[in-house]
Design a protein around this motif. Structure first.
Motif, PDB file in Angstrom:
ATOM      1  N   SER A 112       7.030 -10.585  -3.385  1.00 54.55           N
ATOM      2  CA  SER A 112       7.339 -11.973  -2.680  1.00 54.55           C
ATOM      3  C   SER A 112       6.792 -13.273  -2.696  1.00 54.55           C
ATOM      4  N   ALA A 129       8.130  -7.062  -3.042  1.00 53.57           N
ATOM      5  CA  ALA A 129       7.100  -6.494  -2.037  1.00 53.57           C
ATOM      6  C   ALA A 129       6.335  -7.536  -1.371  1.00 53.57           C
ATOM      7  N   ASP A 130       5.770  -7.031  -0.228  1.00 51.09           N
ATOM      8  CA  ASP A 130       4.942  -7.739   0.568  1.00 51.09           C
ATOM      9  C   ASP A 130       3.493  -7.303   0.227  1.00 51.09           C
ATOM     10  N   VAL A 131       3.156  -6.152  -0.249  1.00 49.94           N
ATOM     11  CA  VAL A 131       1.842  -5.987  -0.481  1.00 49.94           C
ATOM     12  C   VAL A 131       1.577  -4.966  -1.678  1.00 49.94           C
ATOM     13  N   PRO A 145      15.567 -14.657  -1.279  1.00 50.77           N
ATOM     14  CA  PRO A 145      15.329 -15.968  -0.660  1.00 50.77           C
ATOM     15  C   PRO A 145      13.905 -16.049  -0.465  1.00 50.77           C
ATOM     16  N   GLU A 146      13.529 -17.322  -0.396  1.00 53.24           N
ATOM     17  CA  GLU A 146      12.001 -17.591  -0.371  1.00 53.24           C
ATOM     18  C   GLU A 146      11.246 -17.043   0.951  1.00 53.24           C
ATOM     19  N   ARG A 201      14.065  -9.911   6.599  1.00 46.52           N
ATOM     20  CA  ARG A 201      13.868  -8.615   7.053  1.00 46.52           C
ATOM     21  C   ARG A 201      13.545  -8.270   8.467  1.00 46.52           C
ATOM     22  N   TYR A 236       7.338  -3.800   2.703  1.00 48.16           N
ATOM     23  CA  TYR A 236       7.347  -3.050   1.500  1.00 48.16           C
ATOM     24  C   TYR A 236       6.299  -3.156   0.541  1.00 48.16           C
ATOM     25  N   GLU A 272       0.598 -10.111  -0.697  1.00 45.52           N
ATOM     26  CA  GLU A 272      -0.803  -9.917  -0.557  1.00 45.52           C
ATOM     27  C   GLU A 272      -1.301  -8.924  -1.749  1.00 45.52           C
ATOM     28  N   ASP A 296      11.422 -14.172   2.224  1.00 45.18           N
ATOM     29  CA  ASP A 296      11.937 -12.526   2.389  1.00 45.18           C
ATOM     30  C   ASP A 296      11.642 -11.895   3.523  1.00 45.18           C
ATOM     31  N   ARG A 297      10.235 -12.007   3.779  1.00 49.21           N
ATOM     32  CA  ARG A 297       9.781 -11.259   5.082  1.00 49.21           C
ATOM     33  C   ARG A 297      10.630 -11.653   6.550  1.00 49.21           C
TER      34      ARG A 297
END
Lengths: 234, 187
Positions: free
Chosen positions: A138, A109-111, B149-150, B156, A49, A142, B152-153
């Motif tokens: 998140s 979001a991851d990025v 949640p902590e 998924r 994401y 990053e 998250d990655r």
């Protein structure tokens, strides 16, 4: 609050810049190891994401090819230009910014790709923007940004940046990329490369102080004198 | 239309262009909503459709192709097998096959499509979700996640199938030079 910096260049500054830059602007290419590092972590087995503050470009889509992705495109370039070429107050900008944020639907979001936009915001404006964005990021996010470091001035309007293969960042003056969205098709002198403003050259300390909850994990000085930052949650 | 820096690109027809004349809409089996037509409501059918006018509401062409012409304006939720956008679109878009966004397109909304082709110059604000098959599988997890949640990655990662999506990037500029000789790590 003060108007945003992209509209702050004075006629005197523009005249001085005109004398210095008579050549037609070309695409700049620079290798960005930290951005490459971020994109290399994209793997097919995991959904990614991303939030992209810039305009949707083929380069980023190409980079995400074959992946399971959610990509939120905010298009801040257009956000700044919605009111034409007039200066935009911080309140107006943040109202427009909020209106451009898609519903997160409970996802984090991851990025976050900031590209060069932080150069055009004052520290309080960066803080205000990150206050909105931070709850959407998140715990392992990053945050990537490119900051003017060596140059004393920069284009009055953010260059359009895009990611190419091999971790290469391509950038063009906005009016060259989108002549129909600016006055450049009527007045070549209004090309942003002729309109330059002082670069804020935000330091690492200033950036970290402006983005509570994030720390600069890595910094790389790029070949063009800009600095590439990778922030993570503190 | 796109890639204005490449003179050759100006003279060659776009590879993303639909195989029809969108100015006239003439193609066998193609329905046309003309420039002066304005429709409010639901459009559904089993033939390809070219919209040059304005549509508000819903468009359902599950097995067919929708083209929003350069003068077309859609303020609607759209489901179609494949979609080509040259004009303006505001709404949710679900594409089963391929989405082509041309340089003149202005889009606001959410897109779900397995394949997206984009030309330089298009304006977009919203969300693009790719790999909708896995998206549907992940939906219950996402919907039930009231409090993220902590890890998250990790969650998924467990829910995804990892199916691939393909793109046809219109940006064919070559890299001429890369100045990476001055790189150094500051920290």
């Amino acid at each position: 609050m003060s108007p945003l910096k992209f509209a702050r260049s004075t006629p005197k500054e523009r005249q001085a810049a005109n004398r210095c830059s008579d050549t037609k602007p070309e695409k700049q290419l620079v290798k960005a190891p930290l951005l490459q590092q971020v994109t290399e972590c994209f793997v097919q087995a995991r959904r990614i994401y991303l939030i992209d503050l810039s305009t949707l470009r083929p380069g980023i889509l190409h980079c995400l090819s074959g992946l399971h992705v959610r990509l939120d495109v905010l298009g801040l370039d257009d956000c700044w230009l919605e009111g034409g070429n007039e200066s935009v107050s911080s309140e107006t900008f943040h109202d427009r910014f909020k209106s451009r944020l898609p519903d997160p639907n409970g996802e984090l979001a991851d990025v976050l790709l900031c590209w060069n936009f932080l150069n055009y915001l004052s520290p309080p404006e960066i803080t205000a923007m990150m206050d909105i964005l931070l709850p959407r990021l998140s715990s392992q996010v990053e945050v990537h940004a490119v900051i003017e470091s060596s140059a004393v001035d920069m284009p009055a309007r953010p260059d359009v940046m895009s990611l190419s293969s091999g971790g290469i960042i391509e950038s063009w003056p906005y009016a060259v990329e989108f002549p129909d969205r600016t006055d450049s098709h009527r007045d070549p002198e209004s090309l942003p490369d002729h309109n330059r403003i002082p670069a804020p050259r935000h330091s690492t300390d200033v950036l970290q102080a402006s983005m509570p909850g994030l720390v600069a994990e890595q910094t790389v000085l790029l070949g063009n004198g800009q600095k590439e930052y990778l922030f993570r949650r503190s | 239309m796109f890639n204005r820096r490449d003179p050759a690109a100006r003279t060659e027809p776009s590879k993303n262009k639909p195989d029809m004349d969108t100015s006239s809409g003439r193609r066998s089996g193609l329905a046309l909503i003309g420039e002066s037509i304005r429709i409010e409501g639901t459009i559904s059918g089993e033939e390809d459709l070219l919209i040059q006018g304005e549509v508000q509401g819903k468009v359902e062409l599950e097995a067919n192709r929708l083209t929003i012409g350069p003068k077309g304006r859609i303020f609607a939720d759209v489901i179609a097998n494949s979609v080509c956008i040259e004009g303006q679109m505001d709404g949710h878009l679900v594409v089963h096959n391929e989405l082509v966004i041309l340089g003149t397109a202005r889009i606001k909304g959410n897109i779900t499509a397995p394949r997206v082709s984009l030309e330089d110059g298009a304006r977009f604000n919203g969300t693009i979700k790719m790999n909708p098959v896995a998206e549907q599988q992940a939906e219950p997890l996402t919907a039930s996640r009231q409090k993220p949640p902590e890890t998250d990655r990790d969650m998924r990662a467990e829910s995804d199938s990892g199916a691939s999506a393909n793109f046809d990037s219109g940006d064919k500029d070559l890299l001429h030079s890369v100045d990476n000789g001055k790189q150094r790590e500051d920290s």
